[in-house]
Write an enzyme that holds these catalytic residues in place. Structure first.
Site, PDB file in Angstrom:
ATOM      1  N   GLY A  53       0.800  -1.212   0.000  1.00 16.13           N
ATOM      2  CA  GLY A  53       0.000   0.000   0.000  1.00 16.13           C
ATOM      3  C   GLY A  53       0.832   1.260   0.000  1.00 16.13           C
ATOM      4  CD  GLN A  84      -8.608  -1.880   0.687  1.00 11.62           C
ATOM      5  OE1 GLN A  84      -7.489  -2.377   0.735  1.00 11.62           O
ATOM      6  NE2 GLN A  84      -9.178  -1.303   1.716  1.00 11.62           N
ATOM      7  CG  ASP A 142       3.062  -5.465   6.493  1.00 15.16           C
ATOM      8  OD1 ASP A 142       4.169  -6.031   6.627  1.00 15.16           O
ATOM      9  OD2 ASP A 142       2.083  -6.023   5.945  1.00 15.16           O
ATOM     10  CB  CYS A 200      -3.318  -3.863   7.199  1.00 15.89           C
ATOM     11  SG  CYS A 200      -2.601  -2.259   7.613  1.00 15.89           S
ATOM     12  CB  CYS A 348      -8.583 -15.669  13.695  1.00 12.46           C
ATOM     13  SG  CYS A 348      -6.802 -15.765  13.417  1.00 12.46           S
TER      14      CYS A 348
END
Length: 390
Positions: A53, A84, A142, A200, A348
Site C-alpha cells: 500500500g 483495494q 508492515d 492490516c 481466525c
C-alpha cells in the site's frame, strides 16, 4: 549522490536531454527545482522496501518525478485482496510477483528509470549489501522486525530512512537518521509485545489511507534528493482519515540511546516465535488444515470456535465451526461451562488472533487447545477453495 550536492557533485550529475526537458518541464520552472534539481533527481537513487500500500504511490511518483534509479525489495505475489489499496498492481497481475508488476508499471510511467529488483526477504545477512548503493531508503513495510532492521541498517550506513505506517483509518510518517536527527529507535526504543498491534490483514485499512501516507513519503524523499525544504526529521506526522485531521508531535534524539553496532536477529528481538513442529511453550498446539482434516476423518471431534469479528463471519463461514466468539471476549471471559479437558480448535482469518486466544485458554487451564495455522484462509486454500477469501 549527496542530498547537499556541491558544485563538484553537480558536475558529475547526468545532463538533461530534450526529452527530459519536455517530460519534466513543470519541475524545471520551479525555482526550488530547476535544471540542477532535476539533474539531482536523475542522478539520485532510492530503495523502497515493500511494494504494498505505501510502496505503490511512492514508486509511481518517484518514477514520474524522474528519480534515475529505483530499487525494490519484495518477495510476495499479487493477491486480489491487495487491489483495494496497492494501486501499482492491477487485476491482470494477480498471481504474479509484485516486483514484476511494479517494474512494469514504473517503466510504463517512465521508461528512463533504472529499476533494480530484489526478490528476497530483507534480512540481517543481506540488508547492508542491498541498502548500500542507494541515497535514500524508504520503509514501506508492515511489521516491526523489518522496521527495526531497516532502521539499524540505515544508521550503520548513514542513510536517510523515510518512514510511514498505516492501520485502519490512521497513518504516520517521519524521516529518520537525517542530518543528525532522530532514528526509529528514538520513537520506539522497544517493540510492542508480539500480537499487541494487529496487522492490516487482521484489523483492516481504508484503501486510500496508504495513498496519502505513501505520497507524503514520496514528497519527503524528493525533498531530500533535492536538498530543499524542511523535512519531517524530528517530527512525527499523524493523520486521522476518519476525521480528516493532521497532528504533529516533536521527536528528539535520546541522548542515552546507544547506536547499533551490528545487525541482530530481529525476529527474536521482536519476540516473534520461531516455527516448530512441537507444541510451543504457550501451552497449545498448532495444526495445519490438512492435519485437522486427517484427525477429523479419524473421529476427532473438537469444539471448533471461530474467534473473528461478527462482520467477518458475514463474509465467509465454515460450516464445521461450532461457535463464534470474538477473540477479545474469549481472552477476557474464557469459555464458561466448557470442561478443561475438552479438545478445542480455534481459528481466525490467518491464525494470529486465534493463537492469542489459544494461549489465553491454556493459561486458564484448558489442556487440549489447538490453533488452526493459516486460519480460515489456509483452510480455504487447502480444503474448500470454492469459498470466498478476503
Amino acid at each position: 549522490m549527496s542530498a547537499a550536492a556541491g558544485p563538484e557533485a553537480l558536475e558529475a550529475l547526468p545532463a538533461l536531454d530534450h526529452d527530459d526537458i519536455a517530460r519534466y518541464s513543470r519541475h524545471l520552472i520551479l525555482d526550488e527545482v530547476g535544471v540542477d534539481g532535476q539533474r539531482r533527481l536523475k542522478g539520485g537513487s532510492v530503495l523502497c522496501v515493500g511494494t504494498g500500500g505505501l510502496g505503490s504511490p511512492l514508486l509511481m511518483y518517484l518514477a514520474a518525478a524522474g528519480v534515475g534509479r529505483i530499487g525494490i525489495v519484495d518477495f510476495d505475489v499479487v493477491d486480489a485482496s491487495n487491489l483495494q489499496r496497492q494501486i501499482i498492481h492491477g487485476t491482470a497481475a494477480i498471481g504474479r510477483p509484485k516486483l514484476e508488476s511494479a517494474r512494469q508499471r514504473i517503466l510504463d510511467i517512465n521508461p528512463r528509470c533504472v529499476v533494480d529488483l530484489y526478490p528476497v526477504a530483507l534480512t540481517s545477512e543481506n540488508a547492508l549489501e542491498i541498502l548500500r548503493p542507494y541515497d535514500v531508503v524508504v520503509d514501506g513495510t508492515d511489521n516491526f522486525p523489518t522496521r527495526y532492521l531497516v532502521n539499524d541498517a540505515c544508521v550503520l550506513l548513514g542513510k536517510p530512512n523515510v518512514y510511514g505506517s498505516i492501520f485502519k483509518f490512521e497513518g504516520q510518517a517521519s524521516v529518520f537518521n537525517y542530518q543528525g536527527g532522530p532514528q526509529y529507535r528514538d520513537l520506539y526504543p522497544e517493540p510492542p509485545p508480539p500480537g499487541l498491534v494487529p496487522s492490516c490483514a487482521e484489523g483492516g485499512v481504508l484503501g486510500v489511507l496508504p495513498g496519502v501516507i505513501g505520497c507524503i513519503q514520496a514528497t519527503e524523499t524528493i525533498k531530500i534528493l533535492l536538498g530543499q525544504g524542511t523535512s519531517l526529521s524530528g517530527r512525527l506526522l499523524l493523520y486521522d482519515a476518519l476525521h480528516m485531521r493532521f497532528r504533529e508531535l516533536k521527536l528528539r534524539r535520546d541522548p542515552t540511546l546507544q547506536p547499533p553496532t551490528q545487525l541482530i536477529d530481529y525476529q527474536e528481538f521482536c519476540g516473534v516465535p520461531k516455527p516448530s513442529a512441537e507444541a510451543p511453550p504457550e501451552g497449545f498446539a498448532r495444526l495445519s488444515a490438512a492435519e485437522v482434516v486427517e484427525r477429523r476423518a479419524a473421529g476427532w471431534q473438537p469444539l471448533w470456535i471461530d474467534v473473528r469479528k461478527a462482520h467477518e463471519w458475514e463474509i465467509v463461514k465454515l460450516t464445521a465451526a461450532d461457535r463464534f466468539v470474538p477473540h477479545e471476549d474469549l481472552i477476557e471471559k474464557g469459555l464458561p461451562g466448557v470442561d478443561l479437558g475438552q479438545p478445542i480448535l480455534l481459528q481466525c482469518k490467518s491464525g494470529a488472533r486465534s493463537a492469542k486466544a489459544a494461549a489465553a485458554l491454556a493459561a486458564r487451564g484448558f489442556t487440549h487447545v489447538y490453533n488452526l495455522e493459516g486460519g480460515i484462509l489456509g483452510w480455504i486454500g487447502a480444503v474448500e477453495p470454492g469459498l470466498p477469501t478476503y
